[in-house]
Design a protein around this motif. Structure first.
Motif, PDB file in Angstrom:
ATOM      1  N   HIS A 127      15.984  11.602 -74.074  1.00 46.19           N
ATOM      2  CA  HIS A 127      16.394  12.011 -75.418  1.00 46.19           C
ATOM      3  C   HIS A 127      15.248  12.752 -76.098  1.00 46.19           C
ATOM      4  CE1 HIS A 127      13.965   8.781 -77.158  1.00 46.19           C
ATOM      5  NE2 HIS A 127      14.485   7.955 -76.257  1.00 46.19           N
ATOM      6  N   GLY A 128      15.523  13.216 -77.308  1.00 48.25           N
ATOM      7  CA  GLY A 128      14.518  13.981 -78.035  1.00 48.25           C
ATOM      8  C   GLY A 128      14.585  15.458 -77.691  1.00 48.25           C
ATOM      9  N   HIS A 129      13.586  16.192 -78.121  1.00 48.12           N
ATOM     10  CA  HIS A 129      13.541  17.639 -77.919  1.00 48.12           C
ATOM     11  C   HIS A 129      12.962  17.978 -76.542  1.00 48.12           C
ATOM     12  CE1 HIS A 129      13.526  18.730 -82.487  1.00 48.12           C
ATOM     13  NE2 HIS A 129      14.458  17.849 -82.158  1.00 48.12           N
ATOM     14  N   ILE A 130      13.380  19.107 -76.009  1.00 48.92           N
ATOM     15  CA  ILE A 130      12.693  19.666 -74.846  1.00 48.92           C
ATOM     16  C   ILE A 130      11.321  20.131 -75.323  1.00 48.92           C
ATOM     17  CG2 ILE A 130      12.748  21.454 -73.063  1.00 48.92           C
ATOM     18  CD1 ILE A 130      15.788  21.554 -73.411  1.00 48.92           C
ATOM     19  N   PRO A 131      10.246  19.731 -74.647  1.00 50.22           N
ATOM     20  CA  PRO A 131       8.893  20.089 -75.127  1.00 50.22           C
ATOM     21  C   PRO A 131       8.750  21.584 -75.401  1.00 50.22           C
ATOM     22  CG  PRO A 131       8.734  18.509 -73.349  1.00 50.22           C
ATOM     23  CD  PRO A 131      10.182  18.887 -73.442  1.00 50.22           C
TER      24      PRO A 131
END
Length: 639
Positions: free
Chosen positions: A448-452
């Motif tokens: 989950h979260g943003h793609i770096p």
């Protein structure tokens, strides 16, 4: 003193003159004539393009393609005539006498030339006087007459012989007793109507045997089972050896004490591995994939054979501990492939460390985790590995965070597959730019979260990136445009928002497969100018794209176009009909309007056309559909 110097000078001059006389420039006239005679039969223009008589630049036949000569005598020593027959011609009988003039011939390759046999009384017995002939490759022809075997029996000088992929049925006319120097022998791809093993086991010097994809029929007396005493390499693929089972190993293979490479793949062998294999202390490569072997690998003879470098166990019924602890003493082990076996956790010693440094490890399964795979974390031995180049731990129910330590510890890692696990948390980038990683597949996890943001800068050499079916959000980083080698990108089934970055459509010029379906992406599909000319598959269905289908796509070589379930408007582009390789056009559930272009009749490879749930009017063109069509969906339009 001066007289002595003169004598030395004269001796050196005589030696120089003698060496000049001994060295012959160019091939012999009679052998050049023989080659030009061969040209009438081996007439593939590509293979003999420089076989020309009278051309000053090509007068030396030793410089011709497929020819090698002795630098001293000028005689032909090697003829490489693989695929040298025009394949449009029919099968034919070879006149072997055509090769008789080449008195110093050592190597003769005649593979893949549609040869069905030999002219009567002009077979390979006519070359028995060539005492230097050591290598003869006749594979991928149509030999079906056992007389060729009787003729080859006279060639006692042969060291390498391939009869692979012909139409041979028996070896009864093969007098093997004279081939005392044979070291390499291949009979692969023939279907024999009797047991051939007794014939191939009596070669006293045989070191490498290939019997791939052959039939072995008849009855066998295991008391007289063949023993390959000097064999070093044994390759058996797709050959029904289930009838032999353990006897095949005990009575035959286990007596080959010099064996270095043992490959028995897809050959119906099963049961437990025989402990007699421990006699084979020189084994470096073992590949017993695609059989029916069983039992816990911890109790097998393989754990004793510490000379093994490459171990392939895939597609059997072994039980394999995830820790690989039984192999910790295998200091030479570099490759461990074990897809599709039963993986279990087992105990992991807190103090033992492996002596090996692996290059490749595959412990994946294709059908989801096995019931005994109850462990949640990566095995401890992986933390001590620093030479890994390829890792596949898919379908193992692994939990925890993304193993960024695996990339940091293994700077030469090229491929990482962690498909269908239960990994979670945010994606992380390596400490330094990872210039060797080419494939990263973490499809079906719970990241989950943003793609770096700096993904492209830290993974610049990626060719394949698949992070679909996770819980990622945010936008696609513009740094993806730094991945100049990227060929396949799949970000589907996440919660990504925003537009397709301009930097990506300009920088990823190698991209062939772009899959962004089932996200919440928006805006126009592509800008007016873009640089994805190699694009073959575009899959953007299930987003919120608006605007018209961009004309910039006309510069691609599309084969698959999926843009359904968006908010696209405008008419169907006529230029789609100029894409001869298009197979699927899926545009359902948009706001497209107008007529179906006549140009669609030109799509000779079109298989699926789905224009349903739009505002298409008129009727189907009379020339439609093309003969290749399999599905047409036009419902809920205004036709």
């Amino acid at each position: 003193m001066e007289l002595k110097c003169v004598r030395v000078w004269l001796i050196l001059m005589l030696m120089f003159i003698s060496s000049k006389r001994l060295r012959v420039k160019g091939c012999l006239k009679q052998e050049k004539s023989a080659l030009l005679q061969l040209k009438h039969f081996f007439n593939n223009p590509y293979s003999i393009q420089d076989w020309v008589e009278g051309d000053k630049d090509s007068s030396d036949c030793c410089q011709w393609k497929g020819i090698e000569c002795n630098n001293t005598t000028g005689r032909v020593t090697s003829l490489y005539l693989d695929y040298a027959r025009n394949q449009e011609f029919e099968e034919w009988n070879l006149n072997v006498s055509l090769f008789s003039p080449f008195q110093e011939l050592e190597i003769l390759y005649l593979s893949d030339n549609l040869i069905v046999g030999c002219v009567d009384n002009e077979g390979f017995e006519r070359l028995s006087h060539l005492s230097n002939l050591k290598t003869l490759y006749l594979n991928y022809n149509m030999f079906n007459d056992s007389r060729i075997l009787s003729a080859l029996s006279e060639h006692s000088s042969l060291k390498n012989l391939s009869l692979a992929y012909n139409h041979l049925r028996e070896l009864n006319h093969f007098n093997v007793s004279q081939l005392t120097n044979l070291k390499y022998f291949s009979l692969s791809g023939n279907t024999f109507n009797h047991n051939i093993l007794p014939y191939v086991s009596v070669f006293p010097s045989l070191k490498e045997l290939h019997i791939v994809n052959i039939g072995l029929k008849g009855t066998f007396d295991f008391q007289d089972f063949p023993t390959f005493k000097n064999l070093k390499f044994l390759y058996i693929y797709h050959t029904h050896l289930g009838m032999f089972n353990g006897s095949f190993l005990k009575q035959g293979i286990c007596k080959s004490l010099h064996l270095q490479k043992l490959v028995i793949v897809d050959s119906d062998l099963g049961g437990n591995l025989s402990w007699c294999l421990t006699n084979l202390t020189s084994l470096e490569l073992v590949d017993i994939s695609s059989n029916q072997f069983t039992r816990d690998i911890s109790l097998s003879p393989l754990k004793v054979l510490t000379s093994i470098r490459d171990l392939w166990l895939s597609d059997n019924q072994f039980q394999i501990p995830f820790s690989l602890e039984p192999f910790f003493n295998h200091s030479k082990l570099k490759i461990f492939h074990s897809e599709n076996n039963e993986i279990y956790v087992g105990s992991q010693s807190q103090y033992l460390a492996p002596k090996f440094q692996l290059n490749f490890i595959k412990l994946s399964t294709h059908n989801g985790p096995f019931s005994k795979m109850v462990g949640d974390f990566f095995p401890k031995f992986l933390y001590s590995q620093h030479d890994l180049e390829e890792v596949d731990l898919s379908n193992l129910n692994l939990k925890g965070n993304f193993p960024i330590w695996l990339l940091n510890n293994n700077t030469n890692l090229k491929k990482l597959y962690l498909v269908n696990n239960s990994l979670s948390g945010p994606l992380q980038l390596p400490i330094h730019s990872h210039i060797f990683l080419k494939e990263l597949d973490i499809f079906i996890n719970s990241f989950h979260g943003h793609i770096p943001t700096r993904s492209g800068a830290y993974l610049p050499m990626l060719q394949t990136l698949n992070i679909s079916r996770n819980f990622l959000n945010g936008s696609i980083p513009s740094s993806f445009g730094d991945m100049k080698s990227l060929e396949s990108l799949d970000l589907s089934y996440n919660s990504l928002i925003g537009q397709i970055p301009y930097q990506m459509v300009m920088g990823c010029f190698s991209l062939q497969f772009l899959v962004l379906s089932n996200n919440s992406l928006q805006g126009e599909i592509f800008p007016t100018t873009f640089n994805l000319k190699n694009l073959l598959k575009l899959q953007l269905d299930g987003n919120n794209f608006t605007g018209k289908i961009p004309n910039s796509l006309s510069n691609c070589s599309l084969e698959w176009l999926y843009i359904s379930d968006n908010r696209l408007v405008g008419t169907l582009p006529r230029w789609l009909g100029n894409m001869p390789n298009l197979r699927d056009i899926i545009m359902s559930n948009n706001h497209l309007e107008g007529l179906i272009p006549l140009e669609f009749c030109q799509l000779e490879n079109l298989e699926v056309l789905d224009l349903s749930k739009n505002n298409i009017i008129g009727s189907l063109p009379s020339c439609f559909p093309p003969s290749s069509i399999k599905q047409v969906h036009l419902s809920r339009n205004k036709l």
